[in-house]
Design a protein around this motif. Structure first.
Motif, mmCIF file in Angstrom:
data_model
loop_
_atom_site.group_PDB
_atom_site.id
_atom_site.type_symbol
_atom_site.label_atom_id
_atom_site.label_comp_id
_atom_site.label_asym_id
_atom_site.label_seq_id
_atom_site.Cartn_x
_atom_site.Cartn_y
_atom_site.Cartn_z
ATOM 1 N N HIS A 81 0.821 -1.214 0.000
ATOM 2 C CA HIS A 81 0.000 0.000 0.000
ATOM 3 C C HIS A 81 0.854 1.263 0.000
ATOM 4 O O HIS A 81 0.318 2.368 -0.088
ATOM 5 N N TRP A 82 2.161 1.092 0.091
ATOM 6 C CA TRP A 82 3.080 2.225 0.030
ATOM 7 C C TRP A 82 3.877 2.202 -1.272
ATOM 8 O O TRP A 82 4.467 1.178 -1.616
ATOM 9 N N GLN A 101 3.393 10.831 2.842
ATOM 10 C CA GLN A 101 3.745 10.601 4.234
ATOM 11 C C GLN A 101 5.265 10.516 4.335
ATOM 12 O O GLN A 101 5.960 10.258 3.352
ATOM 13 N N ARG A 152 1.256 1.822 11.479
ATOM 14 C CA ARG A 152 0.442 3.034 11.631
ATOM 15 C C ARG A 152 -1.035 2.711 11.851
ATOM 16 O O ARG A 152 -1.844 3.629 11.995
ATOM 17 N N TYR A 163 -2.582 -5.249 9.891
ATOM 18 C CA TYR A 163 -2.387 -3.797 9.886
ATOM 19 C C TYR A 163 -0.897 -3.472 9.916
ATOM 20 O O TYR A 163 -0.084 -4.234 10.446
ATOM 21 N N ASP A 164 -0.544 -2.332 9.322
ATOM 22 C CA ASP A 164 0.850 -1.892 9.417
ATOM 23 C C ASP A 164 1.044 -1.165 10.754
ATOM 24 O O ASP A 164 0.122 -1.055 11.565
ATOM 25 N N ASN A 210 -2.839 1.164 9.541
ATOM 26 C CA ASN A 210 -3.518 1.092 8.249
ATOM 27 C C ASN A 210 -3.716 -0.356 7.828
ATOM 28 O O ASN A 210 -2.816 -1.191 8.015
#
Length: 557
Positions: A412-413, A520, A549, A546-547, A551
């Protein structure tokens, strides 16, 4: 954001050469650009005491309250520096004012002020050197590029010596190899002898000398931060992990920049460290300890003087010896690594206890665990003085397949990478961070070639410029980096810029907000923490939802 015009104008000025010798006056010292002068509580304390430090001074006042014999002190210090430091004299002598460095400084590009060109920043000092210490200057004065010392020259030195982040980009392009940062460094030291010191820098030095970190955190606060991070990790992973603090007999002393203990986005890097150390202990029996005495790897002293750098540097080696560790592992910080790579072997002797000496006779991780035999530190960039960078360490673990990584957890990044000046130019740590990022992320995009690796632009707040009073300078100085970042955001859809430097991580969130760039900011160890599969705890690659953060890792969730 304070002290920043809504619309920035960059107006380049090109004065005649003879006008360059005219020093600025008080009216030229601008709010938003000038940094505050240190107050007595920072430079007249029991832990950090400097000459004439008991006087309150204001950078915006006409009277800077210089000591009575200030000119004699400055010239004597200059003479002493010229005699003892060959590089200082050499760099003042050999410049031919070709201007090759002129457009390489981010502060010049952002302000258009000709005295922010490295050649002219150095010329403010070089002109005084010529007047008092060269035959040509004594005979021909301004026609030889010489000028006498007066109070306006002192103000000019302070104003422009603290519009340099010592990033050394200019030195890369100088045909003579002149390191303007070295001139700036010694000039700052000379100014300190008459009581003129920069406030943010001295706040950090005094706090580090007093409690071991530049934020002034006491042991309970540091331990509390670690406990909170472990709690946050449990929320993400479901595992109850632990950490050691001040543990005697641990294998490794880990030293982070103190910003990692509380700031954002540093916090997610902090969590990444803790995840890695827990996996290494569970899997290989390696113990890593934190310290509340040596909790700051960054050395603000090196921006002030050799002596201040030496003072702060010594605390970490003393702690390594007290705890009996085998080596020191350092976190994501830029000036930590310039300090440890370029200065440490002349500042303080490394620990001499048996465990340390035994390991460095044959620096192989096989001494810590037989499963890690063959991972050596002989050729590591930063290991020559007993320190190893966290990203060198992780790169070796990944390369030798000693930890399990699932890069899809970071899908997702879309990431890009900012090379910190003090890692890329000063230490040469360039490929290891990229290797770690590529191993942990499937979508990695480089910024343009002229803005990365050895040619990297400074974040615009390097070293001592995180004070709000300098926000306009920070915004102007970061402009070249923001333009390169905007390019990859538009071209590749990048939504995360990674950097292994605490000051970068403090600076960039404000800057992307100002420059309206939708990304970010994070550090490589955050991506490592996301991708690291806690195999020894029974975790499977698909278990993490989840990461760090919070997310969701996968779209359907």
């Amino acid at each position: 954001m304070s002290e920043v015009p809504e619309k920035l104008e960059i107006r380049q000025r090109f004065p005649l050469w003879k006008d360059w010798l005219k020093p600025i006056t008080q009216k030229d010292i601008k709010p938003g650009i000038a940094s505050f002068i240190a107050t007595p509580k920072q430079v007249n304390s029991d832990f950090f005491r400097l000459p004439f430090g008991d006087v309150e001074r204001d950078v915006f006042s006409e009277d800077w309250k210089l000591p009575e014999n200030w000119k004699e002190i400055v010239l004597n210090e200059m003479k002493d520096t010229l005699e003892k430091n060959r590089a200082f004299k050499l760099f003042l002598d050999i410049c031919v004012r070709c201007g090759a460095c002129g457009d390489k400084c981010h502060y010049y590009l952002g302000t258009g002020d000709p005295k922010n060109m490295p050649v002219m920043r150095a010329e403010t000092v070089r002109s005084v050197y010529r007047y008092y210490f060269t035959t040509a200057g004594k005979l021909f004065g301004k026609w030889a590029g010489a000028r006498p010392l007066d109070e306006n020259v002192i103000k000019e030195w302070y104003y422009y010596m603290f519009q340099c982040s010592l990033c050394r980009r200019c030195s890369l392009f100088c045909p003579y190899g002149i390191d303007t940062a070295e001139i700036v460094w010694w000039t700052r030291r000379i100014l300190s002898k008459i009581g003129i010191n920069q406030r943010f820098m001295c706040i950090s030095i005094e706090a580090s000398s007093r409690v071991g970190n530049h934020l002034g955190l006491y042991p309970g606060g540091m331990a509390g931060s670690i406990e909170q991070a472990l709690s946050d990790i449990k929320d993400v992973t479901g595992f109850d992990l632990h950490a050691y603090i001040n543990k005697k007999g641990a294998d490794i002393l880990f030293v982070a920049p103190s910003g990692d203990y509380f700031a954002s986005p540093h916090w997610y890097v902090f969590m990444g460290y803790l995840l890695l150390f827990s996996e290494l202990e569970e899997r290989y029996g390696i113990t890593v300890t934190w310290s509340t005495y040596a909790g700051e790897g960054g050395n603000f002293g090196i921006f002030h003087s050799y002596e201040a750098g030496q003072l702060l540097n010594s605390k970490i080696y003393k702690e390594a010896k007290r705890l009996g560790v085998k080596f020191i592992l350092g976190g994501e910080c830029g000036h930590m690594w310039r300090d440890k790579h370029q200065f440490i072997n002349t500042m303080n002797n490394p620990p001499d206890h048996d465990e340390w000496k035994k390991f460095w006779e044959d620096p192989d991780l096989g001494h810590l665990s037989g499963h890690l035999k063959g991972i050596r530190f002989d050729s590591h960039v930063s290991a020559q003085n007993g320190w190893v960078h966290i990203l060198e360490f992780v790169a070796a673990l990944i390369k030798h397949k000693k930890i399990d990584i699932d890069p899809s957890r970071n899908d997702h990044w879309k990431v890009t990478y900012h090379d910190p000046c003090n890692l890329a130019r000063a230490v040469g740590l360039i490929e290891e961070p990229r290797y770690v990022i590529r191993s942990c992320c499937n979508y990695f995009y480089e910024m343009p070639e002229h803005a990365i690796r050895e040619k990297t632009f400074c974040c615009g707040a390097g070293g001592v410029y995180l004070g709000d009073e300098m926000m306009e300078l920070r915004v102007r100085g970061t402009m070249p980096r923001m333009m390169a970042l905007r390019h990859v955001v538009k071209k590749y859809g990048v939504n995360m810029m990674l950097t292994p430097c605490a000051i970068d991580k403090a600076q960039f969130p404000h800057m992307v907000e100002y420059w309206k760039i939708p990304v970010q900011i994070g550090g490589p160890m955050e991506m490592v923490g996301n991708a690291l599969v806690l195999t020894s705890f029974g975790e499977k690659p698909e278990d993490r939802k989840y990461d760090l953060r919070g997310n969701p890792i996968r779209e359907e969730e």
